[in-house]
Design a protein around this motif. Sequence first.
Motif, PDB file in Angstrom:
ATOM      1  N   LEU A 114       0.794  -1.229   0.000  1.00 20.40           N
ATOM      2  CA  LEU A 114       0.000   0.000   0.000  1.00 20.40           C
ATOM      3  C   LEU A 114       0.827   1.282   0.000  1.00 20.40           C
ATOM      4  O   LEU A 114       0.343   2.327  -0.407  1.00 20.40           O
ATOM      5  N   ASN A 115       2.100   1.208   0.447  1.00 21.60           N
ATOM      6  CA  ASN A 115       2.911   2.424   0.424  1.00 21.60           C
ATOM      7  C   ASN A 115       3.683   2.583  -0.877  1.00 21.60           C
ATOM      8  O   ASN A 115       4.490   3.477  -1.028  1.00 21.60           O
ATOM      9  N   ASP A 116       3.423   1.683  -1.841  1.00 23.26           N
ATOM     10  CA  ASP A 116       4.110   1.740  -3.134  1.00 23.26           C
ATOM     11  C   ASP A 116       3.081   2.130  -4.190  1.00 23.26           C
ATOM     12  O   ASP A 116       2.146   1.376  -4.451  1.00 23.26           O
ATOM     13  N   SER A 117       3.237   3.343  -4.752  1.00 26.04           N
ATOM     14  CA  SER A 117       2.226   3.735  -5.735  1.00 26.04           C
ATOM     15  C   SER A 117       2.788   3.645  -7.149  1.00 26.04           C
ATOM     16  O   SER A 117       3.990   3.777  -7.369  1.00 26.04           O
ATOM     17  N   ALA A 118       1.895   3.409  -8.078  1.00 26.12           N
ATOM     18  CA  ALA A 118       2.295   3.114  -9.458  1.00 26.12           C
ATOM     19  C   ALA A 118       2.742   4.368 -10.210  1.00 26.12           C
ATOM     20  O   ALA A 118       2.095   5.408 -10.133  1.00 26.12           O
ATOM     21  N   VAL A 119       3.854   4.246 -10.896  1.00 25.84           N
ATOM     22  CA  VAL A 119       4.320   5.295 -11.805  1.00 25.84           C
ATOM     23  C   VAL A 119       4.202   4.719 -13.213  1.00 25.84           C
ATOM     24  O   VAL A 119       4.763   3.661 -13.502  1.00 25.84           O
ATOM     25  N   LEU A 120       3.452   5.387 -14.059  1.00 22.25           N
ATOM     26  CA  LEU A 120       3.262   4.871 -15.414  1.00 22.25           C
ATOM     27  C   LEU A 120       4.324   5.431 -16.346  1.00 22.25           C
ATOM     28  O   LEU A 120       4.743   6.576 -16.212  1.00 22.25           O
ATOM     29  N   SER A 121       4.775   4.604 -17.276  1.00 20.59           N
ATOM     30  CA  SER A 121       5.663   5.102 -18.314  1.00 20.59           C
ATOM     31  C   SER A 121       5.350   4.376 -19.612  1.00 20.59           C
ATOM     32  O   SER A 121       4.524   3.466 -19.642  1.00 20.59           O
ATOM     33  N   LEU A 163       3.839   1.379 -28.868  1.00 19.73           N
ATOM     34  CA  LEU A 163       4.066   2.034 -27.590  1.00 19.73           C
ATOM     35  C   LEU A 163       2.894   1.686 -26.673  1.00 19.73           C
ATOM     36  O   LEU A 163       1.745   1.785 -27.079  1.00 19.73           O
ATOM     37  N   VAL A 164       3.218   1.236 -25.466  1.00 19.47           N
ATOM     38  CA  VAL A 164       2.159   0.877 -24.522  1.00 19.47           C
ATOM     39  C   VAL A 164       2.455   1.478 -23.151  1.00 19.47           C
ATOM     40  O   VAL A 164       3.605   1.781 -22.829  1.00 19.47           O
ATOM     41  N   THR A 165       1.407   1.648 -22.368  1.00 25.44           N
ATOM     42  CA  THR A 165       1.543   2.168 -21.016  1.00 25.44           C
ATOM     43  C   THR A 165       1.837   1.010 -20.057  1.00 25.44           C
ATOM     44  O   THR A 165       1.126   0.015 -20.070  1.00 25.44           O
ATOM     45  N   GLU A 166       2.912   1.154 -19.287  1.00 31.03           N
ATOM     46  CA  GLU A 166       3.222   0.134 -18.292  1.00 31.03           C
ATOM     47  C   GLU A 166       3.598   0.802 -16.981  1.00 31.03           C
ATOM     48  O   GLU A 166       4.160   1.891 -16.972  1.00 31.03           O
ATOM     49  N   CYS A 167       3.316   0.124 -15.875  1.00 35.69           N
ATOM     50  CA  CYS A 167       3.752   0.660 -14.588  1.00 35.69           C
ATOM     51  C   CYS A 167       5.183   0.209 -14.346  1.00 35.69           C
ATOM     52  O   CYS A 167       5.670  -0.710 -15.005  1.00 35.69           O
ATOM     53  N   LYS A 168       5.849   0.864 -13.409  1.00 35.71           N
ATOM     54  CA  LYS A 168       7.278   0.565 -13.215  1.00 35.71           C
ATOM     55  C   LYS A 168       7.489  -0.890 -12.811  1.00 35.71           C
ATOM     56  O   LYS A 168       8.473  -1.506 -13.169  1.00 35.71           O
ATOM     57  N   ARG A 169       6.527  -1.449 -12.077  1.00 37.26           N
ATOM     58  CA  ARG A 169       6.690  -2.816 -11.601  1.00 37.26           C
ATOM     59  C   ARG A 169       6.590  -3.817 -12.762  1.00 37.26           C
ATOM     60  O   ARG A 169       7.408  -4.721 -12.878  1.00 37.26           O
ATOM     61  N   CYS A 170       5.598  -3.648 -13.620  1.00 36.47           N
ATOM     62  CA  CYS A 170       5.442  -4.574 -14.744  1.00 36.47           C
ATOM     63  C   CYS A 170       6.571  -4.394 -15.744  1.00 36.47           C
ATOM     64  O   CYS A 170       7.014  -5.342 -16.387  1.00 36.47           O
ATOM     65  N   ARG A 171       7.040  -3.167 -15.860  1.00 42.64           N
ATOM     66  CA  ARG A 171       8.139  -2.888 -16.759  1.00 42.64           C
ATOM     67  C   ARG A 171       9.399  -3.615 -16.308  1.00 42.64           C
ATOM     68  O   ARG A 171      10.157  -4.135 -17.112  1.00 42.64           O
TER      69      ARG A 171
END
Length: 228
Positions: free
Chosen positions: A130-137, A154-162
């Motif tokens: 919960l203290n980790d929020s998504a940054v999209l790139s 080009l696709v939108t991904e969050c830092k974790r999935c990236r």
Amino acid sequence: MTVPKWNDPALKAGTMIKTALWLVSEVGEGNIFTKEQHRDAFPGIAQADRRLRDLRDFGWVIHTNSDDGALKPEEQRFVKTGLPVWQPGIRRSVAATTITAKQRQAVFAADDYQCVVCGIAGGESYPDALNDSAVLSISRRDVLLQGERVEVQLVTECKRCRAGTDGETSDVGRLLSDIRDLDDTERARLIRWMERGRRGATPLDRAWTAYRRLPAEMRGDVRRRLLG
Ligand SMILES: [Zn+2]
């Protein structure tokens, strides 16, 4: 458009393009070639190996013996043709390293401001952290289109999935049982996502991301109208 000959003296192209043409006409998809054969085709080119590897950025699939145990160390297999790098404009469209602000906005909007892999919206917290929020790139992805054509999108991904790891151990049995517990509509939707290799936004997601993008006071207004 006709495909140029790799060894045409009039061809003005770099080693990567010539290598692509050489693979198509001299090796052929599915066949094995050796590093020596490649070097002999391009004598005196110091970085020929590297130019060959560069083709992977354009969707070309070339396996070494670390990808395919049947190959000997000096062998490689030309598995699949990628983008026609010899066509004008193709390389520039893919290789442009800077994505403009306008392009970014368009990609984010097309993906409903959510990660195409896990569906998280920008700024939202991960359910398990919960203290980790998504940054999209924006990421470049090789997308296999119908007819075996590979296109870089080009696709939108969050830092974790990236990053490609979630630090969790996978439990396939649990996953399958969770999927069986979905209702028919949800399961059908999930299978479509699996086939497309990316998540699609549901009406619920679209409502949520549209709501999250409102200014704070308008969000309050929407909540009051729904609750009141
Ligand atoms: Zn994600």
